[in-house]
Design a protein around this motif. Structure first.
Motif, PDB file in Angstrom:
ATOM      1  N   GLY A  91       0.815  -1.203   0.000  1.00  0.00           N
ATOM      2  CA  GLY A  91       0.000   0.000   0.000  1.00  0.00           C
ATOM      3  C   GLY A  91       0.847   1.250   0.000  1.00  0.00           C
ATOM      4  N   ASP A  92       0.204   2.380  -0.287  1.00  0.00           N
ATOM      5  CA  ASP A  92       0.906   3.665  -0.336  1.00  0.00           C
ATOM      6  C   ASP A  92       1.455   4.038   1.037  1.00  0.00           C
ATOM      7  OD1 ASP A  92       0.351   4.014  -3.038  1.00  0.00           O
ATOM      8  OD2 ASP A  92      -1.590   4.934  -2.626  1.00  0.00           O
ATOM      9  N   PRO A  93       2.480   4.902   1.084  1.00  0.00           N
ATOM     10  CA  PRO A  93       2.997   5.350   2.383  1.00  0.00           C
ATOM     11  C   PRO A  93       1.922   6.078   3.189  1.00  0.00           C
ATOM     12  CG  PRO A  93       4.515   5.907   0.598  1.00  0.00           C
ATOM     13  CD  PRO A  93       3.278   5.414  -0.053  1.00  0.00           C
ATOM     14  N   GLY A  94       1.826   5.732   4.473  1.00  0.00           N
ATOM     15  CA  GLY A  94       0.864   6.377   5.355  1.00  0.00           C
ATOM     16  C   GLY A  94      -0.559   5.887   5.212  1.00  0.00           C
ATOM     17  N   ILE A  95      -0.792   4.836   4.429  1.00  0.00           N
ATOM     18  CA  ILE A  95      -2.155   4.350   4.224  1.00  0.00           C
ATOM     19  C   ILE A  95      -2.664   3.583   5.431  1.00  0.00           C
ATOM     20  CG2 ILE A  95      -1.660   2.082   3.221  1.00  0.00           C
ATOM     21  CD1 ILE A  95      -4.151   4.620   1.794  1.00  0.00           C
ATOM     22  N   GLY A  96      -1.741   3.018   6.264  1.00  0.00           N
ATOM     23  CA  GLY A  96      -2.151   2.309   7.464  1.00  0.00           C
ATOM     24  C   GLY A  96      -1.722   0.859   7.517  1.00  0.00           C
ATOM     25  N   LYS A  97      -0.698   0.472   6.740  1.00  0.00           N
ATOM     26  CA  LYS A  97      -0.245  -0.923   6.719  1.00  0.00           C
ATOM     27  C   LYS A  97       0.297  -1.345   8.072  1.00  0.00           C
ATOM     28  CE  LYS A  97       2.782  -0.201   3.508  1.00  0.00           C
ATOM     29  NZ  LYS A  97       2.592   1.250   3.361  1.00  0.00           N
ATOM     30  N   SER A  98       1.198  -0.539   8.627  1.00  0.00           N
ATOM     31  CA  SER A  98       1.792  -0.874   9.924  1.00  0.00           C
ATOM     32  C   SER A  98       0.759  -0.812  11.040  1.00  0.00           C
ATOM     33  CB  SER A  98       2.952   0.081  10.229  1.00  0.00           C
ATOM     34  OG  SER A  98       3.965  -0.027   9.245  1.00  0.00           O
ATOM     35  N   THR A  99      -0.173   0.111  10.925  1.00  0.00           N
ATOM     36  CA  THR A  99      -1.235   0.212  11.932  1.00  0.00           C
ATOM     37  C   THR A  99      -2.096  -1.040  11.926  1.00  0.00           C
ATOM     38  OG1 THR A  99      -1.294   2.622  11.725  1.00  0.00           O
ATOM     39  CG2 THR A  99      -3.236   1.560  12.667  1.00  0.00           C
ATOM     40  N   LEU A 100      -2.466  -1.502  10.735  1.00  0.00           N
ATOM     41  CA  LEU A 100      -3.269  -2.721  10.634  1.00  0.00           C
ATOM     42  C   LEU A 100      -2.502  -3.917  11.169  1.00  0.00           C
ATOM     43  CD1 LEU A 100      -5.810  -4.198   9.598  1.00  0.00           C
ATOM     44  CD2 LEU A 100      -4.665  -4.415   7.377  1.00  0.00           C
ATOM     45  N   ALA A 101      -1.213  -4.013  10.841  1.00  0.00           N
ATOM     46  CA  ALA A 101      -0.399  -5.140  11.302  1.00  0.00           C
ATOM     47  C   ALA A 101      -0.276  -5.149  12.819  1.00  0.00           C
ATOM     48  CB  ALA A 101       0.986  -5.091  10.653  1.00  0.00           C
ATOM     49  N   LEU A 102      -0.085  -3.968  13.422  1.00  0.00           N
ATOM     50  CA  LEU A 102       0.059  -3.898  14.869  1.00  0.00           C
ATOM     51  C   LEU A 102      -1.265  -4.174  15.575  1.00  0.00           C
ATOM     52  CD1 LEU A 102       2.129  -3.380  17.074  1.00  0.00           C
ATOM     53  CD2 LEU A 102       1.553  -0.949  16.982  1.00  0.00           C
ATOM     54  N   GLN A 103      -2.378  -3.694  15.017  1.00  0.00           N
ATOM     55  CA  GLN A 103      -3.684  -3.980  15.602  1.00  0.00           C
ATOM     56  C   GLN A 103      -4.004  -5.469  15.518  1.00  0.00           C
ATOM     57  OE1 GLN A 103      -5.725   0.178  14.116  1.00  0.00           O
ATOM     58  NE2 GLN A 103      -7.080  -1.481  14.611  1.00  0.00           N
ATOM     59  N   ALA A 104      -3.626  -6.095  14.396  1.00  0.00           N
ATOM     60  CA  ALA A 104      -3.846  -7.536  14.258  1.00  0.00           C
ATOM     61  C   ALA A 104      -2.991  -8.311  15.246  1.00  0.00           C
ATOM     62  CB  ALA A 104      -3.544  -7.974  12.831  1.00  0.00           C
ATOM     63  N   ALA A 105      -1.748  -7.850  15.452  1.00  0.00           N
ATOM     64  CA  ALA A 105      -0.857  -8.523  16.401  1.00  0.00           C
ATOM     65  C   ALA A 105      -1.421  -8.497  17.806  1.00  0.00           C
ATOM     66  CB  ALA A 105       0.525  -7.863  16.369  1.00  0.00           C
ATOM     67  N   ALA A 106      -2.049  -7.380  18.191  1.00  0.00           N
ATOM     68  CA  ALA A 106      -2.605  -7.260  19.533  1.00  0.00           C
ATOM     69  C   ALA A 106      -3.896  -8.057  19.707  1.00  0.00           C
ATOM     70  CB  ALA A 106      -2.868  -5.790  19.856  1.00  0.00           C
ATOM     71  N   SER A 107      -4.555  -8.411  18.588  1.00  0.00           N
ATOM     72  CA  SER A 107      -5.839  -9.124  18.676  1.00  0.00           C
ATOM     73  C   SER A 107      -5.699 -10.632  18.549  1.00  0.00           C
ATOM     74  CB  SER A 107      -6.784  -8.608  17.577  1.00  0.00           C
ATOM     75  OG  SER A 107      -6.978  -7.213  17.675  1.00  0.00           O
ATOM     76  N   ILE A 108      -4.546 -11.106  18.076  1.00  0.00           N
ATOM     77  CA  ILE A 108      -4.350 -12.541  17.870  1.00  0.00           C
ATOM     78  C   ILE A 108      -4.166 -13.245  19.213  1.00  0.00           C
ATOM     79  CG2 ILE A 108      -2.752 -14.269  16.923  1.00  0.00           C
ATOM     80  CD1 ILE A 108      -2.232 -12.338  14.618  1.00  0.00           C
ATOM     81  N   ASN A 109      -4.859 -14.357  19.369  1.00  0.00           N
ATOM     82  CA  ASN A 109      -4.740 -15.157  20.597  1.00  0.00           C
ATOM     83  C   ASN A 109      -3.555 -16.122  20.464  1.00  0.00           C
ATOM     84  OD1 ASN A 109      -7.060 -13.939  21.695  1.00  0.00           O
ATOM     85  ND2 ASN A 109      -8.381 -15.378  20.608  1.00  0.00           N
ATOM     86  N   GLY A 110      -2.374 -15.599  20.585  1.00  0.00           N
ATOM     87  CA  GLY A 110      -1.158 -16.401  20.447  1.00  0.00           C
ATOM     88  C   GLY A 110       0.051 -15.486  20.445  1.00  0.00           C
ATOM     89  N   SER A 111       1.231 -16.073  20.506  1.00  0.00           N
ATOM     90  CA  SER A 111       2.455 -15.275  20.540  1.00  0.00           C
ATOM     91  C   SER A 111       2.751 -14.701  19.159  1.00  0.00           C
ATOM     92  CB  SER A 111       3.634 -16.126  21.010  1.00  0.00           C
ATOM     93  OG  SER A 111       3.822 -17.233  20.138  1.00  0.00           O
ATOM     94  N   VAL A 112       3.157 -13.426  19.132  1.00  0.00           N
ATOM     95  CA  VAL A 112       3.442 -12.725  17.882  1.00  0.00           C
ATOM     96  C   VAL A 112       4.820 -12.074  17.994  1.00  0.00           C
ATOM     97  CG1 VAL A 112       2.717 -10.908  16.298  1.00  0.00           C
ATOM     98  CG2 VAL A 112       0.993 -12.259  17.513  1.00  0.00           C
ATOM     99  N   LEU A 113       5.651 -12.301  16.989  1.00  0.00           N
ATOM    100  CA  LEU A 113       6.949 -11.640  16.899  1.00  0.00           C
ATOM    101  C   LEU A 113       6.838 -10.519  15.874  1.00  0.00           C
ATOM    102  CD1 LEU A 113       9.964 -11.369  17.529  1.00  0.00           C
ATOM    103  CD2 LEU A 113      10.409 -13.089  15.750  1.00  0.00           C
ATOM    104  N   TYR A 114       6.956  -9.284  16.348  1.00  0.00           N
ATOM    105  CA  TYR A 114       6.853  -8.108  15.469  1.00  0.00           C
ATOM    106  C   TYR A 114       8.256  -7.578  15.204  1.00  0.00           C
ATOM    107  CZ  TYR A 114       4.904  -3.776  13.542  1.00  0.00           C
ATOM    108  OH  TYR A 114       4.558  -2.733  12.710  1.00  0.00           O
ATOM    109  N   VAL A 115       8.717  -7.719  13.959  1.00  0.00           N
ATOM    110  CA  VAL A 115      10.060  -7.301  13.568  1.00  0.00           C
ATOM    111  C   VAL A 115       9.942  -6.024  12.744  1.00  0.00           C
ATOM    112  CG1 VAL A 115      12.187  -7.947  12.390  1.00  0.00           C
ATOM    113  CG2 VAL A 115      10.794  -9.705  13.508  1.00  0.00           C
ATOM    114  N   SER A 116      10.591  -4.972  13.186  1.00  0.00           N
ATOM    115  CA  SER A 116      10.539  -3.690  12.482  1.00  0.00           C
ATOM    116  C   SER A 116      11.935  -3.267  12.074  1.00  0.00           C
ATOM    117  CB  SER A 116       9.900  -2.611  13.367  1.00  0.00           C
ATOM    118  OG  SER A 116       9.927  -1.357  12.711  1.00  0.00           O
TER     119      SER A 116
END
Length: 447
Positions: A91-116
């Protein structure tokens, strides 16, 4: 010592020792990118183990999906993430890709490794606080070295791994800079292998070029299992997540979000949102029903027809195919008698949604005719139907779902192809108005 270079087509991966203006393989222009030639390391071939074969009927299939608990995200994925799969989000810069990924990481019922590779741990933590995200299952790593990332995956064995972004990762064995075709291809292959080995779901965030395509070689989209495109106009708060490739689900589904200060909010009823700001009494405005995957969405078609002061009239389409608009204008002039050859025609799909299906043809024709004749469209009408070159209105698919959506939002009448009237099981109180050609539809819709 001067290192040898080669040129690689960013579209198809074709390699050449000299720069070419046009790729001889895919015939695209100006796609060759300069890269260093890596020396092949000579290794002795090791003894390979015996291959074990399995019959397809003997394999027990257990498709367990990892729910992100974001229903619009899960809808586009086909029900959730698959263990061992690799999903690419562009997606375009600033469209919300990282925001969606981080929100999904916080909602998943399991361990998540977020590499930035773009933000520090403090920056990610600040963004998480702004989004009001609280989770004890997210582990952060700020690293771009692919070897260290894979080592972290092997040690922690997370259920989901998020790489933000794939263009920042690099393999130390290659001298090419991060983001080049060689680095992106090799890093993606290694991430795919570790995802299959550890049976974890992997989400890759990718940048796009100025043309809107995902940056990197086209082979990148072939390697991954799912390709999602995050779309949206910067002037609109709505974001659309669309599947361009999905090995585990449909590519027709879309997810609709609205951007707020505290992150992306799901749009549960997109039809109501898209029609919320509609003017009741204005020429050139028609409501239609478009199928996006398995659900119907009502949206407003806006048309503006004005006399042209110059020799060549303008034809501008937002959210609709320009070539298809030219065909519909020709049909209106030839079959409905509307002299549009000297008129400027501006077409807009309100809300920033892009529609490609032919079922909105009739609504577009009615909107153009309304603006050209300066006549209001009757209230509480929904128009659906495909228009042929002869001016006939052809039948469409999923007419029942479109009618049900119109009834849910309080509309009273639906103009539809006459051939659809025979097969529609109308369980609503809607008045169905069958039409056979464009002219009859224009007469029925305009007051």
């Amino acid at each position: 010592m001067k290192k040898a270079i080669k040129y690689i087509c960013s579209n198809c991966g074709y390699e050449s020792l000299k720069w070419l203006g046009r790729c001889p393989s895919c015939e695209e222009w100006n796609t060759f990118i300069e890269e260093l030639i890596e020396e092949k390391k000579h290794t002795h071939r090791k003894v390979l183990p015996q291959v074990k074969l399995k019959k397809i009927n003997s394999i027990i299939h257990l498709e367990e999906r990892i729910k992100t608990n974001i229903s619009e995200f899960d809808r586009v994925l086909g029900g959730g993430l698959i263990n061992g799969s690799v999903t690419l989000i562009g997606g375009d810069p600033g469209i919300g890709k990282s925001t969606l990924a981080l929100q999904a990481a916080a909602s998943i019922n399991g361990s998540v490794l977020y590499v930035s590779g773009e933000e520090s741990i403090n920056q990610i933590n600040t963004r998480a606080k702004r989004l009001n995200l609280k989770s004890d299952n997210i582990y952060l790593l700020t690293e771009t070295d692919i070897d260290l990332i894979i080592n972290a995956v092997e040690q922690s064995s997370p259920q989901v791994v998020i790489i933000d972004s794939i263009q920042t990762t690099y393999k130390p064995d290659f001298d090419n800079a991060p983001g080049t075709i060689t680095q992106i291809r090799e890093c993606t292959v290694e991430l795919m292998q570790i995802a299959k080995k550890k049976n974890c779901a992997m989400i890759l965030v990718g940048h796009v070029t100025k043309e809107g395509f995902i940056a990197g070689p086209k082979v990148l989209e072939h390697i991954v299992d799912t390709v999602l495109q995050f779309e949206g106009e910067k002037s609109h708060s709505y974001r659309i997540l669309r599947a361009q490739k999905n090995r585990f689900g449909s590519t027709n589904e879309i997810g609709i979000f609205e951007m707020h200060e505290d992150g992306l909010h799901e749009v549960k009823n997109p039809s109501e949102i898209f029609l919320n700001e509609r003017e009741r009494q204005v020429t050139g405005s028609v409501i239609t029903a478009s199928m996006e995957g398995t659900r119907s969405i009502l949206l407003e078609v806006q048309a503006l027809v004005t006399p042209s002061s110059y020799g060549n009239p303008q034809r501008v389409a937002t959210g609709f195919d320009y070539r298809r608009l030219s065909i519909l204008l020709a049909v209106l002039e030839k079959r409905a008698g509307l002299r549009l050859s000297t008129q400027n025609v501006f077409l807009n799909m309100a809300g920033g949604l892009r529609v490609d299906e032919p079922a909105v043809d009739l609504a577009i024709c009615c909107a153009i005719a309304s603006s050209f004749n300066d006549k209001f469209v009757k209230n509480e009408y929904v128009v659906i139907g495909e228009v042929g070159l002869g001016g006939e209105v052809r039948s469409i698919s999923h007419a029942d779902k479109r009618i049900q959506e119109a009834a849910k939002l309080g509309f009273k009448n639906v103009i539809l192809p006459s051939n659809n009237l025979k097969s529609v099981n109308n369980k609503t109180s809607l008045n169905l108005v069958p039409v056979e050609n464009v002219s009859s539809a224009i007469e029925a819709i305009t007051a």
